[in-house]
Design an enzyme around this catalytic site. Sequence first.
Site, PDB file in Angstrom:
ATOM      1  CB  THR A 110      -0.887   0.006   1.260  1.00  0.00           C
ATOM      2  OG1 THR A 110      -1.478   1.298   1.399  1.00  0.00           O
ATOM      3  CG2 THR A 110      -0.096  -0.287   2.527  1.00  0.00           C
TER       4      THR A 110
ATOM      5  CE1 TYR B  24      -3.928  -2.145   4.901  1.00  0.00           C
ATOM      6  CE2 TYR B  24      -3.454   0.047   4.060  1.00  0.00           C
ATOM      7  CZ  TYR B  24      -3.737  -1.279   3.836  1.00  0.00           C
ATOM      8  OH  TYR B  24      -3.816  -1.761   2.563  1.00  0.00           O
TER       9      TYR B  24
HETATM   10  C1  UD1 Z   1      -7.220   3.618   0.786  1.00  0.00           C
HETATM   11  C2  UD1 Z   1      -7.195   2.149   1.134  1.00  0.00           C
HETATM   12  C3  UD1 Z   1      -5.941   1.850   1.898  1.00  0.00           C
HETATM   13  C4  UD1 Z   1      -4.725   2.326   1.113  1.00  0.00           C
HETATM   14  C5  UD1 Z   1      -4.856   3.801   0.736  1.00  0.00           C
HETATM   15  C6  UD1 Z   1      -3.727   4.240  -0.178  1.00  0.00           C
HETATM   16  C7  UD1 Z   1      -9.144   0.774   1.643  1.00  0.00           C
HETATM   17  C8  UD1 Z   1     -10.314   0.532   2.561  1.00  0.00           C
HETATM   18  N1  UD1 Z   1      -8.347   1.809   1.948  1.00  0.00           N
HETATM   19  O1  UD1 Z   1      -7.264   4.335   2.009  1.00  0.00           O
HETATM   20  O2  UD1 Z   1      -5.890   0.470   2.124  1.00  0.00           O
HETATM   21  O3  UD1 Z   1      -3.581   2.208   1.905  1.00  0.00           O
HETATM   22  O4  UD1 Z   1      -6.088   3.968   0.033  1.00  0.00           O
HETATM   23  O5  UD1 Z   1      -3.766   5.624  -0.379  1.00  0.00           O
HETATM   24  O6  UD1 Z   1      -8.956   0.065   0.683  1.00  0.00           O
HETATM   25  N2  UD1 Z   1     -12.968  10.388   2.667  1.00  0.00           N
HETATM   26  C9  UD1 Z   1     -14.012  11.272   2.936  1.00  0.00           C
HETATM   27  N3  UD1 Z   1     -15.225  10.750   3.228  1.00  0.00           N
HETATM   28  C10 UD1 Z   1     -15.481   9.403   3.273  1.00  0.00           C
HETATM   29  C11 UD1 Z   1     -14.412   8.517   2.989  1.00  0.00           C
HETATM   30  C12 UD1 Z   1     -13.179   9.037   2.701  1.00  0.00           C
HETATM   31  O7  UD1 Z   1     -13.809  12.489   2.921  1.00  0.00           O
HETATM   32  O8  UD1 Z   1     -16.623   8.998   3.567  1.00  0.00           O
HETATM   33  C13 UD1 Z   1     -11.643  10.939   2.279  1.00  0.00           C
HETATM   34  C14 UD1 Z   1     -10.500  10.493   3.176  1.00  0.00           C
HETATM   35  O9  UD1 Z   1     -10.363  11.347   4.279  1.00  0.00           O
HETATM   36  C15 UD1 Z   1      -9.331  10.565   2.173  1.00  0.00           C
HETATM   37  C16 UD1 Z   1      -9.969  10.154   0.850  1.00  0.00           C
HETATM   38  O10 UD1 Z   1     -11.360  10.411   0.999  1.00  0.00           O
HETATM   39  O11 UD1 Z   1      -8.856  11.860   2.038  1.00  0.00           O
HETATM   40  C17 UD1 Z   1      -9.796   8.675   0.521  1.00  0.00           C
HETATM   41  O12 UD1 Z   1     -10.206   7.895   1.637  1.00  0.00           O
HETATM   42  P1  UD1 Z   1     -10.565   6.343   1.497  1.00  0.00           P
HETATM   43  O13 UD1 Z   1     -11.375   6.122   0.279  1.00  0.00           O
HETATM   44  O14 UD1 Z   1     -11.129   5.906   2.813  1.00  0.00           O
HETATM   45  O15 UD1 Z   1      -9.163   5.690   1.233  1.00  0.00           O
HETATM   46  P2  UD1 Z   1      -7.805   5.800   2.083  1.00  0.00           P
HETATM   47  O16 UD1 Z   1      -8.035   6.035   3.529  1.00  0.00           O
HETATM   48  O17 UD1 Z   1      -6.921   6.765   1.354  1.00  0.00           O
END
Ligand code: UD1
Length: 333
Positions: free
Chosen positions: A119, A143
């Site tokens: 990752t 993680y």
């Molecule tokens: C994901 C992966 C992780 C990997 C990373 C690499 C999964 C579950 N997670 O994590 O394994 O290490 O990419 O970059 O596969 N966000 C919101 N609202 C939401 C959800 C997310 O604002 O409801 C934002 C988060 O704060 C972040 C971005 O969207 O800035 C991406 O988040 P998310 O989709 O949860 O992925 P990562 O945490 O980056």
Amino acid sequence: MKQNNILVTGGAGYIGSHVVQQLRDKNRNVVILDNLSTGFQQAAQDAELIIGDTGDKKLVSQLLKEHDIGAVMHFAAHTIVPESVSNPLKYYGNNTCSTRNLLECCAEHGVKHFIFSSTAAVYGIPEAGLANEDSALSPINPYGTSKLMSEWMLRDLSAAGDLNHVVLRYFNVAGCDPEGRIGQSTRKATLLTKVACEAALGIRDHVAIFGTDYATPDGTGVRDYIHVVDLANAHLMALDYLEQGGESNTFNCGYGHGYSVREVLDMVGKVNGEPLNIKELPRRAGDPPQLIADANLIRTTLGWQPSYDNLEQIVTSSLNWERKLKQDDFRDK
Ligand code: UD1
């Protein structure tokens, strides 16, 4: 050919099932090991599925032997960053200790090739939000640490014996099989694209933006979103590379450019035809502001070329899958 069979751990999960699909399309013999904790039997389609844990030494040893496994692709893992912050031992147990068990079994059975799902989280907060494979490894959540420890075990095991490996460091995986056969089916999803698609279809009331005060162009987190089909293809190319004698290597998997949370949500609204119900919340624990891949090495070494570097296509495939799940939810059967 002897030892031509491939073990795919986590092959009933989101990314693993897309890789299995492509391996099967190429007529490769695949055995899936999945405990179905987050995966689904249906995602395995017609591939052989053994239900069990990578930490179960007896089971893993037996299946490597009985199926004459020559290559392992290891997807089975916990992947939710905030959960790893609140429950670190769950992550070290499954992602690190179980991987150690799997590697021990592989060494004992003479497995030749190992492809490991790592990752971008191993980089923590890279300088200017851009990471190449030589950037400092400094995870900011358990993680990322749990995966980095596995990378190091793999490095040391390869140095000590005959196993060659490829580590693939995924950036933000999104999208689904464009033919709609498989997709992202996780329950209680936390992934931005999945949550946003659920909100678009009324499965959730809203989607939250976690943090609007980052030092990024619009204040929200920026990530490098890679289509799961392109990522799956990187695994097949990595396997070809190892089978042709390539030496152990580590590659970033991303497109080399990013989108902010707001840009992703705007696109989901646009593709769905109406704006999403959005709530702005404080930052989420363990999140870096920006994470983008320098992904030149995989292109130059493996010849990998993306086919879906397009946010609209990524979102369209995700929304289509979500509509399908809404209509006929195999997870309830
Ligand atoms: C994901 C992966 C992780 C990997 C990373 C690499 C999964 C579950 N997670 O994590 O394994 O290490 O990419 O970059 O596969 N966000 C919101 N609202 C939401 C959800 C997310 O604002 O409801 C934002 C988060 O704060 C972040 C971005 O969207 O800035 C991406 O988040 P998310 O989709 O949860 O992925 P990562 O945490 O980056």
